[in-house]
Design a protein around this motif. Structure first.
Motif, PDB file in Angstrom:
ATOM      1  N   ARG A  21       1.320  -1.199  -0.217  1.00  8.17           N
ATOM      2  CA  ARG A  21       0.133   0.061  -0.312  1.00  8.17           C
ATOM      3  C   ARG A  21       1.170   1.401  -0.505  1.00  8.17           C
ATOM      4  O   ARG A  21       1.740   1.840   0.996  1.00  8.17           O
ATOM      5  N   ARG A  22       0.774   2.101  -0.450  1.00  6.31           N
ATOM      6  CA  ARG A  22       1.315   3.124  -1.746  1.00  6.31           C
ATOM      7  C   ARG A  22       1.765   4.245   0.045  1.00  6.31           C
ATOM      8  O   ARG A  22       0.179   4.315   0.314  1.00  6.31           O
ATOM      9  N   GLN A  23       1.986   5.400  -0.159  1.00  4.93           N
ATOM     10  CA  GLN A  23       0.861   6.692   0.288  1.00  4.93           C
ATOM     11  C   GLN A  23       1.221   7.490  -0.113  1.00  4.93           C
ATOM     12  O   GLN A  23       1.611   6.968  -1.371  1.00  4.93           O
ATOM     13  N   SER A  24      -0.100   8.448   0.320  1.00  2.15           N
ATOM     14  CA  SER A  24      -0.356   9.110  -0.141  1.00  2.15           C
ATOM     15  C   SER A  24       0.018   9.591  -0.572  1.00  2.15           C
ATOM     16  O   SER A  24       1.494  10.464   0.615  1.00  2.15           O
ATOM     17  N   TYR A  69       5.754   2.477   9.124  1.00  2.00           N
ATOM     18  CA  TYR A  69       3.868   2.836   8.135  1.00  2.00           C
ATOM     19  C   TYR A  69       2.942   3.712   9.234  1.00  2.00           C
ATOM     20  O   TYR A  69       2.901   4.082  10.043  1.00  2.00           O
ATOM     21  N   GLU A 103      -1.909  -4.425   6.025  1.00  2.00           N
ATOM     22  CA  GLU A 103      -0.897  -4.624   4.396  1.00  2.00           C
ATOM     23  C   GLU A 103       0.129  -5.414   4.827  1.00  2.00           C
ATOM     24  O   GLU A 103      -0.175  -5.863   3.492  1.00  2.00           O
TER      25      GLU A 103
END
Lengths: 209, 265
Positions: free
Chosen positions: A13-16, A28, B89
């Motif tokens: 899940r990439r950072q915004s 995270y 995640e």
């Protein structure tokens, strides 16, 4: 050896865009406020609470009762915090007394600074830091979080706040800062964690460069 | 805790990343899976320690998390038991995607406080909430392996009790192994409590862990049991505070918390 390794089937899940650049490596973002501590939560009475700042060796100490501490000038600071267990939390709002303020008061009472400090907490927890990392507007004794008195499980009545280092350095239930002429490992620092703990250099464990 | 005493900063070798291979997987509950790993250069661990796991996507993006080791130090293979978090995640990958033969990058062991050694005599009290059982299972497996050929008097030198809270029987990790361990060992007691759906005709505890339950289960403080509490934060707060109120020395109550301040186990 592992630089080219790819975890088969992992996308992640990439950072915004707004948070990219604010997360140190391996961290995270969490919106919660996790709690980590090695033992039961101490619950000292405010009537018996005091905070002391002690010079090196058996040098004299400056001491504040809870009401004396509350009467010192307080600052509100908003900072990102980073826990060695990988979570980071952005824009946390604290209110407390700058360590600079305490040091200036203590110096007026004859307490001499030294190159290192050991934070000592109720319950026996300790953590060591260079003096330079708790002075110059970098550290506070925080007694409120998000406008509320600091909850016991988060270190209340007061904890050290050193947001530029991994959060174990921000000792919960802090009661004393002790000046040290020589560096000496605190609790986690003597149990395999890094002596300095810079999240941007990912200094999690002893031996990390 | 260490009473404010300090020691010289230790000089230790770096804990390096290495590639392990998944040699087996076990579904423990509908949401928890054990991954058995062959780690070629594993330096050994103590019961209660954890590892850091690092996943790397094709574009180089990485995510790290910490997981407790479930296997005994005597076991040459490393077992991790991972509870799947719906919004997670990393845990959905480890519980649903990772397969036998895949490799997994990890480093460890990590943590030197929440650890127990079977050579340490005296009662052992373990208090688990949900997947907080994992590092405590490493302690029970370590104890069982250390006492494998021991007689009863030797076992009674390290009596152990586990109080384990889960939502329902189906959510109870390691339930068959716990029953087996207890069946062969007079000096081990396993007590379960269910917070949502106890099994049919269940006569044991059926509520969240509280002070009265701990008073019933724990050795008297005078016997100075070594206590390890692991679970979600609210669970650990309640259990550890109750033990201190009952008179247990806070220095003998070691805790490991996970998750945010609100929780449901």
């Amino acid at each position: 050896m592992t630089e080219s390794f790819i975890s088969r089937g992992f996308r992640g899940r990439r950072q915004s865009g707004t948070t990219a650049g604010r997360l140190p490596p391996g961290q995270y973002e969490t919106r919660d406020f996790p709690v980590l501590s090695a033992g039961p939560t101490p619950r000292p009475s405010l009537a018996a609470w005091d905070f002391t700042l002690r010079g090196p060796g058996e040098a004299p100490a400056a001491r504040w009762t809870w009401s004396e501490f509350q009467a010192l000038p307080h600052e509100t600071v908003t900072r990102d915090i980073h826990c060695v267990t990988k979570w980071s939390k952005f824009d946390t709002v604290w209110e407390g007394v700058s360590v600079d303020t305490l040091l200036a008061e203590a110096k007026a009472q004859g307490v001499e600074p030294a190159p290192y400090v050991l934070a000592v907490s109720d319950g026996g927890y300790t953590t060591n830091l260079p003096l330079a990392d708790v002075t110059g507007g970098k550290a506070w004794i925080a007694a409120s979080y998000n406008g509320q008195p600091l909850a016991p499980e988060h270190g209340g009545p007061a904890r050290l706040l050193v947001p530029h280092l991994y959060f174990w350095k921000s000792a919960k239930w802090v009661r004393q800062l002790r000046m040290m002429a020589k560096d000496a490992a605190g609790f986690w620092e003597s149990l395999g964690y890094h002596n300095y703990g810079d999240p941007w250099r990912e200094q999690r464990y002893s031996g990390d460069t | 805790m260490n009473d404010g005493s300090v020691s010289a900063a230790p000089r230790t070798a770096a804990i390096v990343w290495q590639l392990a291979t998944v040699v087996d997987v076990i579904m423990e509950t509908p949401t928890a899976r054990t991954i058995i790993l062959d780690v070629p250069h594993w330096p050994g661990h103590r019961a209660g320690q954890h590892v850091d796991v690092r996943l790397t996507a094709e574009d180089g993006y990485q995510a790290q998390r910490s997981y407790s080791i479930a296997s005994a130090p005597q076991d040459p293979r490393i077992a991790l038991t991972i509870e799947r978090l719906d919004a997670g995640e990393v845990s959905p990958y480890l519980t649903e995607v990772l397969a036998i033969g895949d490799r997994l990058e990890l480093r460890g062991p990590i943590g030197g406080y929440f650890v127990w050694d079977a050579a340490r005599e005296g009662p052992l009290l373990l208090v688990a909430g949900g997947s907080g059982i994992v590092p405590l299972m490493a302690m029970l497996r370590h104890r069982a392996a250390a006492l494998e050929h021991a007689d009863m008097p030797a076992r009674h030198k390290v009596p152990a009790r586990l109080l384990y809270s889960s939502r329902a029987w189906d959510d109870t990790i390691y339930r068959d192994e716990l029953a087996r361990l207890m069946a062969g060992d007079d000096a081990l007691d396993v007590m379960l409590t269910f917070t949502r759906e106890p099994p049919l005709r269940w006569t044991g505890f059926r509520r969240r862990i509280d002070r009265m339950m701990l008073a019933e289960v724990a050795w008297p403080p005078a016997e100075r049991p070594h206590v390890f509490v692991c679970g979600p934060t609210p669970f650990v707060e309640v259990a550890a505070s109750a033990l201190v109120e009952l008179g247990h020395d806070p220095a003998l109550v070691k805790t490991e918390r996970f998750g945010p301040t609100g929780g449901s186990v």
